[in-house]
Design a protein around this motif. Structure first.
Motif, PDB file in Angstrom:
ATOM      1  N   ALA A 203      25.287 -12.710  -0.484  1.00 38.68           N
ATOM      2  CA  ALA A 203      26.137 -11.630  -0.984  1.00 38.68           C
ATOM      3  C   ALA A 203      25.306 -10.397  -1.323  1.00 38.68           C
ATOM      4  O   ALA A 203      25.700  -9.256  -1.033  1.00 38.68           O
ATOM      5  CB  ALA A 203      26.914 -12.102  -2.214  1.00 38.68           C
ATOM      6  N   ASP A 204      24.148 -10.618  -1.927  1.00 37.16           N
ATOM      7  CA  ASP A 204      23.261  -9.512  -2.279  1.00 37.16           C
ATOM      8  C   ASP A 204      22.749  -8.805  -1.029  1.00 37.16           C
ATOM      9  O   ASP A 204      22.607  -7.583  -1.015  1.00 37.16           O
ATOM     10  CB  ASP A 204      22.083 -10.044  -3.102  1.00 37.16           C
ATOM     11  N   SER A 205      22.487  -9.570   0.021  1.00 40.83           N
ATOM     12  CA  SER A 205      22.032  -8.971   1.277  1.00 40.83           C
ATOM     13  C   SER A 205      23.123  -8.102   1.888  1.00 40.83           C
ATOM     14  O   SER A 205      22.863  -7.009   2.394  1.00 40.83           O
ATOM     15  CB  SER A 205      21.626 -10.065   2.266  1.00 40.83           C
ATOM     16  N   VAL A 206      24.373  -8.597   1.844  1.00 37.82           N
ATOM     17  CA  VAL A 206      25.495  -7.807   2.341  1.00 37.82           C
ATOM     18  C   VAL A 206      25.649  -6.536   1.510  1.00 37.82           C
ATOM     19  O   VAL A 206      25.821  -5.436   2.036  1.00 37.82           O
ATOM     20  CB  VAL A 206      26.800  -8.637   2.307  1.00 37.82           C
ATOM     21  N   ALA A 207      25.579  -6.686   0.182  1.00 41.73           N
ATOM     22  CA  ALA A 207      25.776  -5.554  -0.730  1.00 41.73           C
ATOM     23  C   ALA A 207      24.700  -4.485  -0.584  1.00 41.73           C
ATOM     24  O   ALA A 207      24.919  -3.319  -0.927  1.00 41.73           O
ATOM     25  CB  ALA A 207      25.803  -6.058  -2.172  1.00 41.73           C
ATOM     26  N   SER A 208      23.533  -4.863  -0.072  1.00 39.65           N
ATOM     27  CA  SER A 208      22.450  -3.891   0.092  1.00 39.65           C
ATOM     28  C   SER A 208      22.798  -2.832   1.122  1.00 39.65           C
ATOM     29  O   SER A 208      22.220  -1.741   1.131  1.00 39.65           O
ATOM     30  CB  SER A 208      21.161  -4.601   0.514  1.00 39.65           C
ATOM     31  N   GLY A 209      23.737  -3.150   2.025  1.00 35.13           N
ATOM     32  CA  GLY A 209      24.094  -2.205   3.079  1.00 35.13           C
ATOM     33  C   GLY A 209      23.158  -2.262   4.257  1.00 35.13           C
ATOM     34  O   GLY A 209      23.294  -1.477   5.198  1.00 35.13           O
ATOM     35  N   ALA A 210      22.203  -3.185   4.228  1.00 33.12           N
ATOM     36  CA  ALA A 210      21.232  -3.326   5.318  1.00 33.12           C
ATOM     37  C   ALA A 210      21.574  -4.571   6.132  1.00 33.12           C
ATOM     38  O   ALA A 210      21.490  -5.693   5.616  1.00 33.12           O
ATOM     39  CB  ALA A 210      19.815  -3.423   4.756  1.00 33.12           C
ATOM     40  N   SER A 271      29.951  -6.044  -1.756  1.00 29.51           N
ATOM     41  CA  SER A 271      30.220  -6.900  -0.599  1.00 29.51           C
ATOM     42  C   SER A 271      31.682  -6.808  -0.190  1.00 29.51           C
ATOM     43  O   SER A 271      32.011  -6.705   0.996  1.00 29.51           O
ATOM     44  CB  SER A 271      29.870  -8.358  -0.915  1.00 29.51           C
ATOM     45  N   GLU A 272      32.556  -6.808  -1.190  1.00 29.43           N
ATOM     46  CA  GLU A 272      33.985  -6.706  -0.902  1.00 29.43           C
ATOM     47  C   GLU A 272      34.314  -5.367  -0.251  1.00 29.43           C
ATOM     48  O   GLU A 272      35.153  -5.297   0.659  1.00 29.43           O
ATOM     49  CB  GLU A 272      34.780  -6.875  -2.206  1.00 29.43           C
ATOM     50  N   SER A 273      33.636  -4.310  -0.679  1.00 32.95           N
ATOM     51  CA  SER A 273      33.876  -2.976  -0.108  1.00 32.95           C
ATOM     52  C   SER A 273      33.523  -2.952   1.382  1.00 32.95           C
ATOM     53  O   SER A 273      34.234  -2.339   2.187  1.00 32.95           O
ATOM     54  CB  SER A 273      33.051  -1.925  -0.850  1.00 32.95           C
ATOM     55  N   ILE A 274      32.421  -3.616   1.743  1.00 33.75           N
ATOM     56  CA  ILE A 274      32.010  -3.638   3.152  1.00 33.75           C
ATOM     57  C   ILE A 274      33.046  -4.385   3.995  1.00 33.75           C
ATOM     58  O   ILE A 274      33.396  -3.945   5.100  1.00 33.75           O
ATOM     59  CB  ILE A 274      30.630  -4.287   3.298  1.00 33.75           C
ATOM     60  N   PHE A 275      33.585  -5.479   3.476  1.00 35.18           N
ATOM     61  CA  PHE A 275      34.608  -6.220   4.217  1.00 35.18           C
ATOM     62  C   PHE A 275      35.899  -5.401   4.331  1.00 35.18           C
ATOM     63  O   PHE A 275      36.604  -5.477   5.345  1.00 35.18           O
ATOM     64  CB  PHE A 275      34.878  -7.568   3.549  1.00 35.18           C
ATOM     65  N   GLN A 276      36.211  -4.608   3.309  1.00 33.09           N
ATOM     66  CA  GLN A 276      37.385  -3.747   3.380  1.00 33.09           C
ATOM     67  C   GLN A 276      37.200  -2.664   4.442  1.00 33.09           C
ATOM     68  O   GLN A 276      38.115  -2.375   5.215  1.00 33.09           O
ATOM     69  CB  GLN A 276      37.650  -3.099   2.012  1.00 33.09           C
TER      70      GLN A 276
END
Length: 467
Positions: A203-210, A271-276
């Motif tokens: 989740a942290d990796s997704v949230a990083s935006g990388a 992470s939720e923002s990226i999935f949205q």
């Protein structure tokens, strides 16, 4: 160089990649000695061939050359063909080296290796919590600051060390314990706690935006499964990582463009923002736009050509300078603010090859990947390309041997090395030196301390029993 010569170089690299793939496949079905060639193929062949083939197929070469003539891109391809031709020859020559087998045997003899990895994991987790600060969890909203920030600031010194320990020590330990060690050997409390920690790491990796951070975690898992002999499961995780990279590229690009808006959000919220974004904006991307935005970042070979071209014209080779910071990696910058920056030609961020090449592309605030052959040429010219290929083959052979035959600790060292280098093998000699001094030697020192503590404990218990 003409387009015909450009295509010939692509064909040459494709043949080298095919040979490596055959060796890797044979190893998967045999003793797995060359199974981690999958890392070399993925990092240096798949992503160097895709942009070139796609650019020529859609007749959009100008989009991918960043304003430089095609000959510059061809120079990058030529560097790769020479580098990997030498690399393959040396790899075959070093297939059976007693010294590597000896290292693997020593690592395999580590007493209670699960206990050692648990010890490492707990130490890394404690360090992560003790160094928590405003730098913790910073994602893509921090992109570009590194080149502007004071290198002696807490954000860079403490935050950088915390992130390195977290991603390159803690996460590898989780992956090895959960996906390589037999479940019966791992205490239940550790297994379930580790599973929660790994979910957080993803989740942290997704949230990083990388996108690369997510792929690295999946690659670490797949390598553990591969060395353990679970080829199908390893392929599943590899496929998932590639699918994630392809499907979510557009969403990550959109999220990163608005990263400042998410600066104060939690890991789960980001992470939720990226999935949205993925569910809302991805359908708006046309095939051509998607292809361009996805492949335009896979520019390591083009960047190598640009860096080599500018280096040749200026005659300013980096020579020994990038190695100085690597040799001094053990010294904390917090106490030595003026310490030379590893891998840099002048001790500054702007002097790093991935920032330097972007300044040639008129984007000095950004960074871009550069192939190992391009970095080697930037350092010592064609001699650097050949010597780096030879040392790269030796390092790969050492890592593959200890990973396959070194037991739990041997595999752990491979994953540590790969996480630090973002699963690029081989890398430049200066970068290999940096990883060795900054991570591998400290882990080996902790192993010696661990063995000594076990030996001392056994001696005390023996003395007590004798009484």
């Amino acid at each position: 160089m003409s387009e015909t010569e450009f295509l010939i170089l692509i064909g040459w690299i494709a043949l080298l990649g095919f040979y490596l793939s055959r060796q890797c496949w044979r190893s998967w079905r045999g003793d797995r000695a060359d199974s981690i060639l999958i890392i070399v193929i993925y990092a240096h062949f798949v992503w160097s061939l895709f942009p070139a083939i796609a650019a020529d197929a859609i007749r959009e070469l100008d989009v991918f050359t960043f304003g430089y003539p095609l000959s510059v891109w061809s120079r990058g391809l030529l560097l790769d063909t020479v580098f990997f031709s030498v690399f393959l020859i040396m790899l075959k020559y070093m297939r059976k080296r007693a010294i590597f087998e000896k290292w693997a045997s020593r690592l395999r003899s580590t007493p209670s290796p699960v206990g050692f990895l648990t010890w490492i994991l707990l130490l890394a987790a404690c360090f992560y919590l003790l160094t928590e600060g405003p730098w913790t969890g910073v994602g893509y909203e921090g992109a570009g600051r590194y080149i502007q920030d004071d290198l002696s600031s807490a954000d860079v010194t403490v935050g950088g060390v915390q992130l390195t320990i977290y991603r390159c020590i803690l996460v590898p330990a989780l992956c090895v314990l959960l996906f390589y060690v037999a479940r019966s050997r791992v205490p239940k409390w550790l297994y379930y706690l580790g599973a929660v920690g790994l979910v957080y790491a993803v989740a942290d990796s997704v949230a990083s935006g990388a996108r690369g951070r997510v792929v690295e975690v999946f690659f670490a898992i797949s390598n553990c499964l591969l060395i353990a002999g679970y080829r199908r499961k390893a392929l599943i995780y590899l496929t998932v990582s590639v699918a994630f990279l392809v499907l979510f590229s557009a969403a990550f690009l959109t999220f990163r463009a608005n990263a400042e808006q998410h600066a104060d959000e939690s890991v789960m919220a980001k992470s939720e923002s990226i999935f949205q974004v993925w569910s809302q904006d991805t359908p708006n991307y046309g095939a051509s736009l998607w292809l361009t935005t996805f492949l335009i970042r896979l520019d390591s070979v083009q960047n190598a050509g640009i860096l080599a071209d500018q280096t040749f014209k200026s005659g300013k080779f980096a020579t020994y300078r990038p190695f100085v910071g690597s040799l001094l990696a053990w010294a904390p910058r917090y106490f030595w603010p003026q310490k030379p920056l590893p891998l840099s030609i002048d001790g500054t961020v702007a002097g790093l090859p991935w920032y330097l090449v972007m300044s040639y592309r008129d984007e000095p605030w950004n960074n871009g990947s550069v192939s190992v052959a391009g970095v080697a040429y930037w350092q010592f010219g064609w001699l650097g390309v050949v010597v780096t290929a030879i040392t790269g083959a030796a390092i790969f052979r050492a890592l593959s041997t200890i990973a396959v035959r070194g037991g739990i600790v041997g595999l752990y060292l491979l994953v540590v090395f790969c996480m630090m280098t973002h699963f690029r093998i081989p890398v430049g000699m200066d970068e290999s030196m940096l990883v060795l001094i900054q991570l591998i030697l400290p882990v080996l020192a902790l192993r010696s301390l661990y063995i000594h503590s076990i030996s001392s404990g056994n001696a005390r218990r023996g003395a007590t029993a004798a009484l």
